[in-house]
Design a protein around this motif. Structure first.
Motif, PDB file in Angstrom:
ATOM      1  N   LEU A 159       2.046  -8.441 -16.533  1.00 43.06           N
ATOM      2  CA  LEU A 159       1.800  -7.452 -15.474  1.00 43.06           C
ATOM      3  C   LEU A 159       0.493  -6.710 -15.754  1.00 43.06           C
ATOM      4  CD1 LEU A 159       2.539  -5.715 -13.063  1.00 43.06           C
ATOM      5  CD2 LEU A 159       3.943  -4.326 -14.549  1.00 43.06           C
ATOM      6  N   ALA A 160       0.301  -6.367 -17.025  1.00 45.51           N
ATOM      7  CA  ALA A 160      -0.956  -5.702 -17.386  1.00 45.51           C
ATOM      8  C   ALA A 160      -2.133  -6.612 -17.086  1.00 45.51           C
ATOM      9  CB  ALA A 160      -0.935  -5.317 -18.859  1.00 45.51           C
ATOM     10  N   VAL A 161      -1.939  -7.916 -17.351  1.00 42.73           N
ATOM     11  CA  VAL A 161      -3.039  -8.859 -17.115  1.00 42.73           C
ATOM     12  C   VAL A 161      -3.354  -8.929 -15.636  1.00 42.73           C
ATOM     13  CG1 VAL A 161      -3.629 -11.292 -17.166  1.00 42.73           C
ATOM     14  CG2 VAL A 161      -2.660 -10.223 -19.175  1.00 42.73           C
ATOM     15  N   ILE A 162      -2.298  -9.026 -14.809  1.00 38.12           N
ATOM     16  CA  ILE A 162      -2.592  -9.199 -13.384  1.00 38.12           C
ATOM     17  C   ILE A 162      -3.206  -7.926 -12.816  1.00 38.12           C
ATOM     18  CG2 ILE A 162      -0.367  -8.515 -12.404  1.00 38.12           C
ATOM     19  CD1 ILE A 162      -1.734 -11.588 -11.117  1.00 38.12           C
ATOM     20  N   LEU A 163      -2.753  -6.788 -13.325  1.00 36.73           N
ATOM     21  CA  LEU A 163      -3.331  -5.530 -12.830  1.00 36.73           C
ATOM     22  C   LEU A 163      -4.792  -5.425 -13.288  1.00 36.73           C
ATOM     23  CD1 LEU A 163      -2.660  -3.121 -11.178  1.00 36.73           C
ATOM     24  CD2 LEU A 163      -1.994  -1.919 -13.218  1.00 36.73           C
ATOM     25  N   SER A 164      -5.058  -5.883 -14.506  1.00 33.60           N
ATOM     26  CA  SER A 164      -6.448  -5.893 -14.967  1.00 33.60           C
ATOM     27  C   SER A 164      -7.287  -6.815 -14.104  1.00 33.60           C
ATOM     28  CB  SER A 164      -6.523  -6.375 -16.411  1.00 33.60           C
ATOM     29  OG  SER A 164      -5.802  -5.540 -17.227  1.00 33.60           O
ATOM     30  N   THR A 165      -6.680  -7.949 -13.712  1.00 32.86           N
ATOM     31  CA  THR A 165      -7.414  -8.878 -12.852  1.00 32.86           C
ATOM     32  C   THR A 165      -7.808  -8.211 -11.547  1.00 32.86           C
ATOM     33  OG1 THR A 165      -5.972 -10.545 -13.762  1.00 32.86           O
ATOM     34  CG2 THR A 165      -7.346 -11.179 -11.911  1.00 32.86           C
ATOM     35  N   PHE A 166      -6.888  -7.416 -11.024  1.00 33.26           N
ATOM     36  CA  PHE A 166      -7.180  -6.797  -9.736  1.00 33.26           C
ATOM     37  C   PHE A 166      -8.106  -5.593  -9.858  1.00 33.26           C
ATOM     38  CE2 PHE A 166      -2.825  -8.384  -8.233  1.00 33.26           C
ATOM     39  CZ  PHE A 166      -3.377  -9.588  -7.880  1.00 33.26           C
ATOM     40  N   THR A 167      -8.143  -4.990 -11.030  1.00 34.15           N
ATOM     41  CA  THR A 167      -8.923  -3.756 -11.140  1.00 34.15           C
ATOM     42  C   THR A 167     -10.116  -3.902 -12.079  1.00 34.15           C
ATOM     43  OG1 THR A 167      -7.481  -2.992 -12.886  1.00 34.15           O
ATOM     44  CG2 THR A 167      -6.938  -2.299 -10.699  1.00 34.15           C
ATOM     45  N   THR A 168      -9.860  -4.362 -13.305  1.00 32.91           N
ATOM     46  CA  THR A 168     -10.933  -4.376 -14.286  1.00 32.91           C
ATOM     47  C   THR A 168     -11.956  -5.475 -14.000  1.00 32.91           C
ATOM     48  OG1 THR A 168      -9.212  -3.741 -15.818  1.00 32.91           O
ATOM     49  CG2 THR A 168     -11.344  -4.202 -16.736  1.00 32.91           C
ATOM     50  N   VAL A 169     -11.471  -6.653 -13.587  1.00 34.60           N
ATOM     51  CA  VAL A 169     -12.408  -7.762 -13.366  1.00 34.60           C
ATOM     52  C   VAL A 169     -13.439  -7.427 -12.290  1.00 34.60           C
ATOM     53  CG1 VAL A 169     -12.535 -10.132 -12.567  1.00 34.60           C
ATOM     54  CG2 VAL A 169     -10.886  -9.500 -14.300  1.00 34.60           C
ATOM     55  N   PRO A 170     -13.020  -6.921 -11.125  1.00 36.35           N
ATOM     56  CA  PRO A 170     -14.056  -6.526 -10.165  1.00 36.35           C
ATOM     57  C   PRO A 170     -15.004  -5.461 -10.708  1.00 36.35           C
ATOM     58  CG  PRO A 170     -11.945  -6.600  -9.095  1.00 36.35           C
ATOM     59  CD  PRO A 170     -11.678  -6.776 -10.545  1.00 36.35           C
ATOM     60  N   CYS A 171     -14.447  -4.531 -11.495  1.00 39.10           N
ATOM     61  CA  CYS A 171     -15.302  -3.511 -12.092  1.00 39.10           C
ATOM     62  C   CYS A 171     -16.342  -4.163 -12.989  1.00 39.10           C
ATOM     63  CB  CYS A 171     -14.479  -2.532 -12.912  1.00 39.10           C
ATOM     64  SG  CYS A 171     -13.633  -1.304 -11.953  1.00 39.10           S
ATOM     65  N   SER A 210     -22.843   2.695  -3.352  1.00 33.76           N
ATOM     66  CA  SER A 210     -23.031   1.622  -2.385  1.00 33.76           C
ATOM     67  C   SER A 210     -21.683   1.279  -1.769  1.00 33.76           C
ATOM     68  CB  SER A 210     -23.611   0.377  -3.054  1.00 33.76           C
ATOM     69  OG  SER A 210     -22.657  -0.171  -3.924  1.00 33.76           O
ATOM     70  N   ILE A 211     -21.715   0.489  -0.709  1.00 34.84           N
ATOM     71  CA  ILE A 211     -20.439   0.127  -0.091  1.00 34.84           C
ATOM     72  C   ILE A 211     -19.633  -0.736  -1.043  1.00 34.84           C
ATOM     73  CG2 ILE A 211     -21.153   0.356   2.300  1.00 34.84           C
ATOM     74  CD1 ILE A 211     -21.414  -2.696   2.342  1.00 34.84           C
ATOM     75  N   TRP A 212     -20.311  -1.497  -1.900  1.00 31.52           N
ATOM     76  CA  TRP A 212     -19.557  -2.318  -2.848  1.00 31.52           C
ATOM     77  C   TRP A 212     -18.750  -1.447  -3.785  1.00 31.52           C
ATOM     78  CZ3 TRP A 212     -19.210  -7.459  -2.337  1.00 31.52           C
ATOM     79  CH2 TRP A 212     -20.112  -8.062  -1.475  1.00 31.52           C
ATOM     80  N   GLU A 213     -19.395  -0.405  -4.258  1.00 32.54           N
ATOM     81  CA  GLU A 213     -18.667   0.488  -5.157  1.00 32.54           C
ATOM     82  C   GLU A 213     -17.565   1.216  -4.413  1.00 32.54           C
ATOM     83  OE1 GLU A 213     -22.251   1.351  -8.286  1.00 32.54           O
ATOM     84  OE2 GLU A 213     -21.512   2.977  -7.028  1.00 32.54           O
ATOM     85  N   ASN A 214     -17.842   1.555  -3.178  1.00 31.63           N
ATOM     86  CA  ASN A 214     -16.829   2.218  -2.377  1.00 31.63           C
ATOM     87  C   ASN A 214     -15.607   1.331  -2.197  1.00 31.63           C
ATOM     88  OD1 ASN A 214     -15.664   4.087  -0.735  1.00 31.63           O
ATOM     89  ND2 ASN A 214     -17.557   4.544   0.342  1.00 31.63           N
ATOM     90  N   SER A 215     -15.868   0.066  -1.883  1.00 33.89           N
ATOM     91  CA  SER A 215     -14.731  -0.832  -1.690  1.00 33.89           C
ATOM     92  C   SER A 215     -14.019  -1.078  -3.016  1.00 33.89           C
ATOM     93  CB  SER A 215     -15.196  -2.150  -1.095  1.00 33.89           C
ATOM     94  OG  SER A 215     -15.884  -2.884  -2.055  1.00 33.89           O
ATOM     95  N   LEU A 216     -14.791  -1.088  -4.099  1.00 34.01           N
ATOM     96  CA  LEU A 216     -14.175  -1.238  -5.423  1.00 34.01           C
ATOM     97  C   LEU A 216     -13.212  -0.090  -5.684  1.00 34.01           C
ATOM     98  CD1 LEU A 216     -14.261  -2.761  -8.164  1.00 34.01           C
ATOM     99  CD2 LEU A 216     -15.924  -1.078  -8.867  1.00 34.01           C
ATOM    100  N   GLN A 217     -13.680   1.111  -5.349  1.00 37.24           N
ATOM    101  CA  GLN A 217     -12.825   2.295  -5.504  1.00 37.24           C
ATOM    102  C   GLN A 217     -11.523   2.120  -4.720  1.00 37.24           C
ATOM    103  OE1 GLN A 217     -14.227   5.941  -3.739  1.00 37.24           O
ATOM    104  NE2 GLN A 217     -14.504   6.831  -5.761  1.00 37.24           N
ATOM    105  N   ILE A 218     -11.671   1.715  -3.486  1.00 37.66           N
ATOM    106  CA  ILE A 218     -10.488   1.619  -2.626  1.00 37.66           C
ATOM    107  C   ILE A 218      -9.533   0.544  -3.128  1.00 37.66           C
ATOM    108  CG2 ILE A 218      -9.707   1.050  -0.310  1.00 37.66           C
ATOM    109  CD1 ILE A 218     -12.264   2.332   0.712  1.00 37.66           C
ATOM    110  N   THR A 219     -10.063  -0.643  -3.451  1.00 35.77           N
ATOM    111  CA  THR A 219      -9.151  -1.717  -3.877  1.00 35.77           C
ATOM    112  C   THR A 219      -8.465  -1.360  -5.188  1.00 35.77           C
ATOM    113  OG1 THR A 219     -11.049  -2.803  -4.852  1.00 35.77           O
ATOM    114  CG2 THR A 219     -10.288  -3.657  -2.748  1.00 35.77           C
ATOM    115  N   THR A 220      -9.219  -0.750  -6.100  1.00 34.30           N
ATOM    116  CA  THR A 220      -8.607  -0.414  -7.388  1.00 34.30           C
ATOM    117  C   THR A 220      -7.491   0.600  -7.211  1.00 34.30           C
ATOM    118  OG1 THR A 220     -10.755  -0.753  -8.370  1.00 34.30           O
ATOM    119  CG2 THR A 220      -9.137   0.346  -9.695  1.00 34.30           C
ATOM    120  N   ILE A 221      -7.799   1.641  -6.446  1.00 33.35           N
ATOM    121  CA  ILE A 221      -6.775   2.680  -6.277  1.00 33.35           C
ATOM    122  C   ILE A 221      -5.566   2.108  -5.543  1.00 33.35           C
ATOM    123  CG2 ILE A 221      -6.299   4.874  -5.148  1.00 33.35           C
ATOM    124  CD1 ILE A 221      -9.111   5.709  -5.845  1.00 33.35           C
ATOM    125  N   SER A 222      -5.808   1.256  -4.550  1.00 32.44           N
ATOM    126  CA  SER A 222      -4.658   0.724  -3.814  1.00 32.44           C
ATOM    127  C   SER A 222      -3.862  -0.245  -4.688  1.00 32.44           C
ATOM    128  CB  SER A 222      -5.096   0.060  -2.519  1.00 32.44           C
ATOM    129  OG  SER A 222      -5.878  -1.043  -2.797  1.00 32.44           O
TER     130      SER A 222
END
Lengths: 1071, 219
Positions: free
Chosen positions: B115-127, B149-161
């Motif tokens: 679970l930690a790995v998949i969450l890292s995949t969704f959050t840390t890898v894009p970061c 930038s919009i990329w960072e903005n979308s990164l923020q949104i996807t990570t938080i969601s």
């Protein structure tokens, strides 16, 4: 005046809640008294010998047994129409075919073939129609209720006279198989038993198949006189699929086969009884009092003909019960008693002249039936009816009070807030209650305290609410009513919603820490988001130089992160002390909850004992360290002396008590009496010490060290003894300034003595933490007796509790800005986190909101012989159960005080960088000293308003919990788990709320007492100095680091040393 | 900020969603008895690999021209190693947080870690892809007014969601419905996945709707 009105208002709010709780409880909880009388064969039920008496037959009691053996088949939730034939025979309507109709065809077959051998009745089940209550009713013959007051809560075992007990008393062998509930109700009563867990409602077959496996071998073995089967499949099928499902048809067909098999095997001397304990609604649930739930089938069959003679009736129950219970209607009781005496007279007459009295017999039967109906109706009136009106009114009252808390806490934050209107509702409530009582007394009606209280509450609440609403609605939009930040609101909503799910109530021990952890992480994330967590240096790297932090970072970021991490760790570790509610099979309680005395193996026991004592000492050390850090340990006041010497004594007493309690059995016989005496005396001594400490604290709550000195205080002159010639330049550098300083001081002293008019200066230390020091001391005094009531190893949780709340307070303080002059507020997240933590600690001290999980052993701490139910033991058990509620409620004002306390750390951080030392040396007094908690004293109006607001917010957060549990219990009163989960939860929440609100008022009162004491202390100081005719100025010092150095610095320019951090400042006296 | 940027963002996100969908269907061609619930751990690994791969491809395609100025091999290798260490660190710290949240300490370690790995995949890898192994930049993006930038903005949104999805995923666990997906950590991984997908869908739309209001300081 302000203080009194704040306290009175809070007490009034508490009263409103209590009235709501009492009103709801009176409508919801069905209570009745339990009778412990048992019939015996030697005492016949009435005067004279029984005409149908036993005639000396073996195994007979009052009368000869008609059947030698009995097979009782309880099919859970066998509704009456399940036993009906396939097509409904209502004329004029088209026949409907439902899955459950006509599946029990063997009933019909037997009824047609052998009409004199079988009967099918519709039996009426009294609510609450839940299995345990119904089994109790079937076996004791009384009406089922939720709370049977009188017996012990520790087990569900039936204490009243019951069939099973009577059967075993007359030497019958009772064999049981089926639902495990019977084991709880009749532990050890069966000669042979096969119990199967009834927990999984989705499992249709385990119990039934288990019974079928043992049914035939047991029946054929012949080793039984009474055979009881309790099948659960039909009930579970109802819960899972509902009655209109093909599965139900299958299940009923299976039951039909079982009955058929039984009928074939019955011998002539055996009676077969097939009964449902209750019915089910169209959705398959039960628990309430609707027609479908109440109707159950009852089928009797025997190979010999049934009912050759009429069964007798007795009125013993009513006689005994009415002697005990006070709440029966007197008039009706008289009527029934008269009716019965008439009927029995007729009956006696009939017996004496039996010839040709058909009509007389009929009248006797009618009279007896009337009597029984009357008794039942009267008992139902007293025990067994939900009063929807009262429930709804109680819930509405609770909701309105919550709303009022919200409104007033909002308006208390505004600067122009007046305290005087707060008293009006209190007066209103009192007058309303007086008028009501007078009216009722005048009209001679019976006074119902609950209704009276509720009427007074409503009467005082309505005008207040109306006023607040008007004042609010004219100014602001409705959306501003919920001022808390959305995430906190969401968490509170989740908590609210969790009360409506039985799974979440059962799993609350895990859910509450989950929410708490979420809140903590949210706080940390919020700090970071606001830019307060990490110093701007870290964020503004070389490339991103634009970021400007929104406010000055008062705390080191890693500091806050560490706080959060430590807090999470504490929460997780305290979660290890977890007790399971009884219901979950896949859960094992922590082994650390048992007392050490139950451990075998000396080594492990000794190690644990050592660890527990270590925990005690750590707790003591932590508290002392904290007090020392803020300097409050230096004061010569009695409470401080008590902390210094009394607390170690308490620790010693507790440790000794534990040692004796865990090894009492191993004591040599000579010392037994001594050990027993010590076991009684030690806890009493500790409690007495704690109580005297609290009294001392209330008497002299100001823990301030005062030093008066004329003129400027001496700078410290320590002349190191020095002999011989100086060996180096460094020595010279060291000695010369010392000599210089000494001379300077001597000179100044002489000068002042000649002047003799120098300003008198008083230095007072630790004023900055005077409130919180009193709070922490009081909490420690409270915690020790509570700790003694728990098992030894729960002391770990108490230590964690202190650490946890300390860390949380620090973390919260990092996010709360201090508005220096203006209104002080405690944010919602702080209050919510505090309430969550109270709940979490309730669970981590090994409690669960179910009655069997109460720590009954707490009633035996410090008590010589086992007492009955006394108020003292109830108090002790209550203190054990609600220890966390009490501690957190009393400690609630710390939420307001702590940010001011943490203020001292901010400037110190700024001052201490090594490069700035020189600067600090030059102009040290330019840094304004932290006033800390004296800021609160500077603005007494805002201080009182903040205390009021804090109390209201905490009451609101607690109030929505009690509201949620009340709503859940009333909305889900038909739910399967209502008596097992929701009702106990409501009771625990209600008592927890009462404990919390009382504790909250006490905590706030303590703060106010300290405040008053500080004021009078100031006044005395000013007076004494005015009397001396001298101009006075006062120095008070905040943090304690200077106190250890024994002197503040008034004229730092004379001093060559850098100021110790957080030392002194001038406090302007306004006499 | 132009509409083309948003369009590119949308396509990239659609690709990510597509990769998740692929990870559900492709393995069933190669593996017998594959289903998300029963062979959950396998799916977790596959999904994690797919999403990482897509993120890497996107990174190489989109970013290759930007960061070409520092192209020495050793720099790339150290950067890559650093990224791996960061990823591992984030996996472990997520694991620790789950345990602190109440996950079992000893039993089901593998499940919790995945679970930690998949969450890292969704959050840390894009970061890592977007910001590189630069912790300060991460902190900056996840603070108020920190996005550039919009990329960072979308990164923020996807990570938080993703975080919120995982958090919400824990709620069905205590319920007595007896469904297979209620077991630890299936509901949480599903929650994380749904949260991530929701973030991927929401962020371009949100940015599009708020494109007038959004101003990035150093864009």
């Amino acid at each position: 005046m302000q203080k009194i009105s704040v306290l009175l208002f809070l007490a009034w709010i508490g009263f409103l809640f209590y009235a709501g709780i009492a009103l709801f409880t009176s409508g919801f909880l069905l209570t009745r008294l339990e009778l412990n009388n048992h019939s015996s064969c030697q005492e016949p039920p009435g005067p004279g010998s029984l005409p149908w008496g036993s005639r000396g037959e073996p195994g007979a009691c009052w009368m000869a047994s008609r059947f030698r053996r009995l097979v009782l088949v309880v099919i859970d939730a066998l509704r009456f129409d399940f036993a009906k034939p396939k097509l409904s025979q209502v004329s004029g309507e088209p026949p409907v075919s439902l899955p459950f109709l006509g599946k029990l065809s063997s009933f019909q077959k037997i009824l047609e073939i052998q009409p004199h051998h079988a009967r099918l009745y519709q039996s009426k089940a009294d609510p609450p129609t839940t299995t345990m209550q119904r089994i109790k009713a079937l076996t004791t013959g009384s009406l089922p209720t939720f709370v049977d007051a009188g017996s012990n809560f520790a087990s569900y075992a039936v204490a009243e006279d019951n069939l099973i007990k009577q059967l075993t008393n007359t030497g019958r062998r009772v064999v049981f198989m089926g639902d495990e509930t019977w084991n709880d109700l009749f532990p050890g009563a069966f000669s042979q038993a096969f119990f199967f867990s009834s927990f999984d409602v989705r499992d249709l077959h385990t119990v039934d198949n288990g019974i079928l496996e043992h049914l035939h071998p047991t029946m054929d073995s012949g080793e039984w006189d009474v055979l009881i089967f309790h099948f659960l499949g039909v009930d579970h099928c109802g819960h899972k699929h509902g009655p209109h499902h093909p599965e139900m048809a299958k299940k009923l067909s299976q039951m039909d086969q079982v009955i058929q098999g039984l009928v074939e095997r019955l011998e002539n001397d055996t009676l077969l009884v097939v009964t449902g304990d209750h019915g089910m609604t169209t959705s398959g649930n039960h628990g309430g009092d609707s027609e479908l739930e109440n109707s159950a089938a009852l089928f009797l069959y025997s190979p010999t003909a049934l009912f050759p003679s009429a069964p007798p009736e007795v009125s013993r129950f009513l006689r005994t019960y009415s002697a005990v219970a006070q709440d029966l209607q007197v008039k009706e009781l008289h009527r029934l008693q008269n009716l019965f005496s008439k009927a029995s007279a007729d009956y006696q007459q009939l017996l004496q002249s039996p010839q040709g009295a058909e009509a007389a017999l009929q009248t006797v039967i009618t009279e007896l039936q009337q009597f029984l109906r009357g008794v039942r109706a009267m008992c139902i009136e007293s025990w067994a009816r939900f009063s929807l009106v009262r429930m709804a009114a109680g819930a509405a009252l609770l909701a309105a009070t919550c709303f009022l808390c919200l409104l007033v806490s909002q308006s208390a934050a505004s600067p122009g807030f007046y305290f005087r209107p707060l008293l009006i509702p209190v007066v209103w409530g009192l007058t309303g209650a007086m008028v009501c009582a007078g009216l009722l007394a005048a009209t001679g009606l019976k006074l119902d305290l609950v209704v009276l209280g509720a009427m007074a509450a409503v009467g005082s609440l309505l005008p207040c609410l109306w006023k607040a609403w008007i004042g609010w609605g004219s100014k602001k939009p409705l959306t501003a009513l919920l001022p808390m930040p959305e995430p906190v609101l969401l968490l509170l909503l989740i908590r609210f919603a969790g009360f409506f799910s039985d799974s979440f109530v059962i799993a609350e021990a895990r859910a509450a820490p989950f929410l708490l952890v979420s809140l903590v992480l949210l706080l940390v994330a919020q700090l970071h988001w606001e830019g307060k967590l990490l110093p701007p240096k870290l964020l503004t790297g070389p490339r991103f130089g634009f970021l400007t932090p929104t406010g000055p970072s008062r705390h080191n970021g890693l500091h806050a992160l560490g706080l959060g991490g430590g807090l999470l760790l504490c929460i997780r570790v305290s979660g290890l002390f977890h007790r399971c509610p009884e219901e979950t099979p896949a859960c094992s309680s922590s082994p650390w909850l048992s007392p050490l005395a139950s451990m075998v193996g000396g080594r492990a026991k000794n190690l644990w004992y050592g660890a527990c004592v270590g925990v005690l000492v750590t707790l003591l050390a932590v508290v002392r360290l904290w007090l020392r850090h803020y300097g409050n340990l230096k004061s010569p006041e009695p409470p401080v002396l008590f902390v210094r010497w009394g607390l170690p004594l308490m620790v010693l007493g507790t440790a000794a008590y534990w040692a004796l309690a865990s090894g009492a059995d191993e004591a040599p016989p000579r010392l037994r009496a001594l050990v027993a005496g010590a076991l009684v005396m030690l806890p009493r001594a500790v409690a007495g010490l704690a109580a005297s400490g609290l009294v001392l604290l209330l008497w002299r709550p100001v823990t301030v060290l005062v030093k008066a000195s004329t003129g400027a205080p001496r700078t410290r002159t320590i002349l190191t003894p020095f002999s011989g010639p100086p060996t180096s330049q460094a020595d010279l550098d060291y000695v010369v300034p010392q000599i210089y300083r000494h001379m300077q001081e001597e000179f100044r002293g002489r000068l002042e003595r000649t002047k003799s008019q120098g300003p008198l200066t008083v230095a007072a230390y630790q004023l900055g933490s005077v409130y919180s020091a009193a709070m922490v001391t009081a909490l420690t005094f409270l915690a020790f007796p509570l700790l003694l009531l728990h098992a030894e190893r729960i002391s770990f949780v108490f230590l964690l509790l202190f650490l946890q709340s300390f860390l949380l307070l620090h973390l919260l303080a990092a996010g709360i800005p201090i508005t220096t002059p203006g209104p002080f507020t405690v944010p919602w997240q702080a209050v919510s986190a505090w309430a969550f933590m109270a709940t979490q600690t309730f669970y981590s001290t090994g409690h669960q909101p179910v009655f069997p999980a109460i720590h009954w052993h707490a009633a035996f701490v410090g008590v010589s012989e086992v007492p009955g139910f006394t108020w003292l033991s109830a108090l002790m058990v209550g203190a054990n159960t609600f220890a966390s509620h009490l501690l957190f409620a009393v400690g609630c004002p710390l939420l307001l005080l702590w940010p001011f306390l943490c203020e001292s750390q901010g400037p110190r951080k700024r001052r201490q960088p090594p490069g700035n030392e020189a600067e600090a040396r030059v102009r040290p007094e330019e840094e304004e000293e932290p006033l800390m908690e004296m800021r609160l004293r500077d603005a007494p109006h805002h201080f009182n308003a903040a205390l009021l607001q804090l109390g209201l917010k905490y009451l609101f957060v607690l109030g929505i919990q009690i509201l949620a549990s009340a709503l859940a219990a009333s909305i889900l009163r038909r739910h399967l788990m209502v008596w097992k989960v929701f009702a106990p939860k409501f009771i625990f929440e209600a008592i927890g709320f009462i404990v919390s609100s009382v504790g909250l008022c006490l905590g706030i009162a303590l703060v106010m007492r300290v405040d008053g004491a500080v004021s009078s202390w100031f006044r005395q100081l000013v007076l004494s100095h005015q009397r001396a005719g001298e101009q006075s100025s006062l120095v008070y010092t905040g943090a304690g680091s200077s106190a250890r150095e024994a002197q503040p610095h008034l004229l730092p320019s004379c001093s060559q040393e850098p100021l110790a951090p957080g030392t002194s400042s001038f406090y302007n006296l306004k006499p | 900020m132009k509409d083309t940027d948003i369009k590119r963002l949308l396509y990239a996100h659609l690709l990510c969603i597509f990769s998740i969908i692929l990870s559900i269907f492709i393995p069933s061609f190669f593996l017998e008895n594959f289903s998300i619930l029963e062979t959950h751990l396998t799916w977790l690994c596959i999904c994690s690999v797919f999403v990482t791969a897509v993120n890497l491809i996107l990174y190489l395609v989109v970013k290759s021209n930007v960061s070409s100025k520092r192209s020495s091999l050793s720099y790339k290798v150290t950067r890559f190693l650093k990224c791996c260490i960061y990823l591992l660190m984030s996996c472990f710290s997520f694991h620790v947080i789950f345990v602190l949240y109440g996950a079992p300490l000893i039993e089901l370690v593998l499940e919790t870690f995945l679970l930690a790995v998949i969450l890292s995949t969704f959050t840390t890898v894009p970061c890592l892809c977007l910001l590189g192994p630069n912790f300060k930049a991460w902190l900056r993006v996840f603070s108020r007014n920190g996005v550039t930038s919009i990329w960072e903005n979308s990164l923020q949104i996807t990570t938080i969601s993703s975080f919120i999805g995982t958090w919400l995923g824990a709620f069905p666990i205590p319920l007595d419905w007896g469904r297979p997906w209620q077991e630890w950590p299936i509901s949480c991984t599903l929650g994380a996945t749904f949260g991530y997908v929701a973030g991927l869908v929401i962020s371009p739309l949100w940015i599009y709707w708020n494109r007038k209001k959004l101003t990035y300081k150093s864009n």
